[in-house]
Design an enzyme around this catalytic site. Structure first.
Site, short mmCIF file in Angstrom:
data_model
loop_
_atom_site.label_atom_id
_atom_site.label_comp_id
_atom_site.label_asym_id
_atom_site.label_seq_id
_atom_site.Cartn_x
_atom_site.Cartn_y
_atom_site.Cartn_z
N GLU A 1 -3.29 -1.04 2.16
CA GLU A 1 -2.56 -0.88 0.87
C GLU A 1 -3.32 -1.50 -0.29
O GLU A 1 -2.87 -2.48 -0.90
CB GLU A 1 -1.18 -1.54 0.96
CG GLU A 1 -0.19 -0.81 1.79
CD GLU A 1 1.20 -1.46 1.75
OE1 GLU A 1 1.30 -2.65 1.47
OE2 GLU A 1 2.18 -0.74 1.99
N GLU B 1 1.60 4.13 7.95
CA GLU B 1 2.68 3.15 8.09
C GLU B 1 3.98 3.80 7.67
O GLU B 1 4.05 4.38 6.58
CB GLU B 1 2.49 1.96 7.14
CG GLU B 1 1.82 0.78 7.72
CD GLU B 1 1.82 -0.39 6.75
OE1 GLU B 1 2.84 -0.65 6.08
OE2 GLU B 1 0.77 -1.03 6.68
#
Ligand code: BG6
Length: 498
Positions: A191, A384
């Protein structure tokens, strides 16, 4: 049928070293940035209090480290370091095609700037790679999932210093030279856009004691991580050419609250800066002009060198990936607020939320896949996704997590719809497949797994593993998906019809 649409999706599960391993001071590991995050009971501001560390909280964490006191959940994780082989055996039984995990930078380079890696750290990850291979799963590695050696923060100012790029590439080279032939997919950074929502986790930047972050330090750090990503990809293509490189962002899935032109424009601009910036640099290979305007308007000076632009253009990643948990709403008006992954957003009246306020939106995932594919024309991985919830253990030890099964079923349907839309999707990775410490709030009680870990927020419990109802459900789904794929030749319409 178009060959591209026949890709058989990989179904996986993920953990991250800082949330899973524990063993913070075992085997020569150095203290890292996540080890310093204290548990703060959840209130309105708890997430921020434990995410944005200041010099004084860091000093306290270091003092507590000397006496091994205080409640620092990442120091325990799920005690994965001790349960490694048992956990991999469970993932094999679950039937996963692929396992995503991360290496702890501070386990290989305790301070981050040593010339040689820590032999005990190498030995531990030898065991991890060997176990994953023996279980017949593909390997999906994250080189950095939030944690970095604390020494790099103290001695260099974290990612504000360009020196970090070389230190990071040195670390990555050790990884690819030793395990490169066993890595199927990898991400240089988890991320990467988290850097400006959560600068401590993302770029190792402490928050000033009494004031906001200096945004030029935040964005300079982020830019250095982009350069580091491209340098790692360049190096990996020489050292371990078979591995597939990716980039990853937290996907916010913005909707305008109303159809007013102002709300819609704000949606586009927020989406550019918050979500697409990293993707445009790393997957499309250019530094986007909208960032120059944003920086100019916000008085944020950042140096983007000509050589950086060339590096980006020549080293784009092979696939694009994102985390997807929830969608967000943008408006120029006042609106009721709710929490989301990394950000607070306006409440969407069409959606239900989890106990943590994250809005549940399976349809948004189909949209995310389509939009990412359209923008990049590179394979897309949902690396995810999952449902964070509090689980109840019945007297007989069973755990009936029907809410998690419903969440997964609804999101999987939308993935198959997106594939039918034409998206080249690589696969889906279930977040926290074994219960781990929450990255946002440091809670053990916010669980995503199919495998339950007997531990609470204070670290009480046996850390024994047990299967939730979702374990059997996910196992059967994966088996059924592959059967449908082989029976239909992967034809998306036929897959959906069954
Ligand atoms: C992502 C992170 O932001 O979301 C994970 O990559 C994290 O590390 C996950 O655990 C879920 O967030 P949380 O705050 O519920 O743990």
């Amino acid at each position: 049928m178009n060959q591209r649409k026949r890709r058989e999706l990989l179904w996986g599960g993920a953990t991250a070293s800082s949330q899973y391993e524990g063993a913070w001071n075992v085997g020569g590991k150095g203290l890292d940035t996540q080890d310093c995050r204290p548990y703060v009971p959840r209130t309105e501001v708890a997430t921020t209090a434990t995410r944005l560390l200041t010099p004084s909280t860091i000093a306290r964490a270091k003092a507590d480290a000397l006496t091994d006191s205080g409640n620092y959940p990442f120091r325990r994780g799920s005690r994965g370091y001790e349960h490694l082989e048992e956990d991999i055996a469970l993932l094999k039984e679950l039937g996963l095609d692929i396992y995503r995990f991360s290496i702890s930078w501070a386990r290989l380079f305790p301070n981050g700037d040593e010339a040689e890696p820590n032999p005990e750290g190498l030995a531990y990850y030898d065991r991890v790679f060997a176990a994953v291979k023996a279980a017949g799963m593909k390997t999906f590695l994250t080189l950095t999932h939030y944690a970095m050696p604390l020494h790099l923060v103290e001695a260099y100012g974290g990612w504000t210093d360009r020196t970090l790029i070389d230190l990071y590439v040195r670390y990555a080279r050790v990884v690819f030279e030793r395990w490169g032939d066993q890595i199927d997919y990898y991400l240089p950074f988890n991320e990467i856009n988290a850097g400006y929502f959560s600068p401590w986790n993302g770029v190792g930047l402490p928050k000033p004691e009494d004031g906001p972050y200096d945004q030029s330090l935040v964005f300079t750090s982020l830019h250095h991580q982009f350069v580091a990503s491209a340098r790692v990809i360049q190096m990996q293509r020489e050292v371990a050419p078979a591995a597939q490189s990716g980039c990853m962002v937290a996907y916010f899935c913005y909707y305008p609250f109303t159809c007013s032109p102002e709300d819609n424009l704000k949606c586009t601009l927020d989406e550019n800066v918050n979500q697409w910036y990293a993707v445009d640099v790393l997957a499309r290979g250019y530094h986007p002009e909208y960032m120059d305007r944003f920086w100019a308007e916000h008085g944020v000076p950042v140096d983007v060198l000509d050589e950086d632009r060339v590096l980006f253009a020549q080293n784009t990643c092979d696939f694009v990936s994102f985390s997807y948990y929830t969608s967000s709403v943008v408006t120029t008006q006042e609106g009721e607020q709710t929490a989301g992954n990394l950000v607070v957003t306006t409440r969407n009246p069409y959606l239900k939320s989890s106990e943590w306020g994250w809005q549940i939106d399976p349809v948004g995932l189909r949209d995310a896949l389509n939009r990412t594919w359209d923008r990049c024309r590179k394979p897309v991985m949902v690396c995810e996704c999952g449902f964070g919830a509090r689980d109840l253990v019945e007297e007989d030890g069973s755990i009936h997590d029907a809410y998690r099964i419903a969440y997964l079923r609804d999101h999987f349907e939308q993935i198959e719809e997106a594939v039918a839309d034409g998206v080249d999707c690589l696969g889906f990775i279930l977040w926290g497949v074994i219960d781990i410490v929450s990255a946002g709030s440091c809670e053990m009680g916010k669980r995503y797994g199919c495998v339950y870990v007997d531990a609470d927020d204070e670290g009480n419990g046996t850390y024994a593993r047990s299967k939730k109802d979702s374990f059997a459900w996910y196992h059967d789904f994966i088996e059924d998906y592959h059967r449908r794929f082989s029976e239909t030749g992967g034809d998306p319409a036929a897959m959906l019809a069954r």
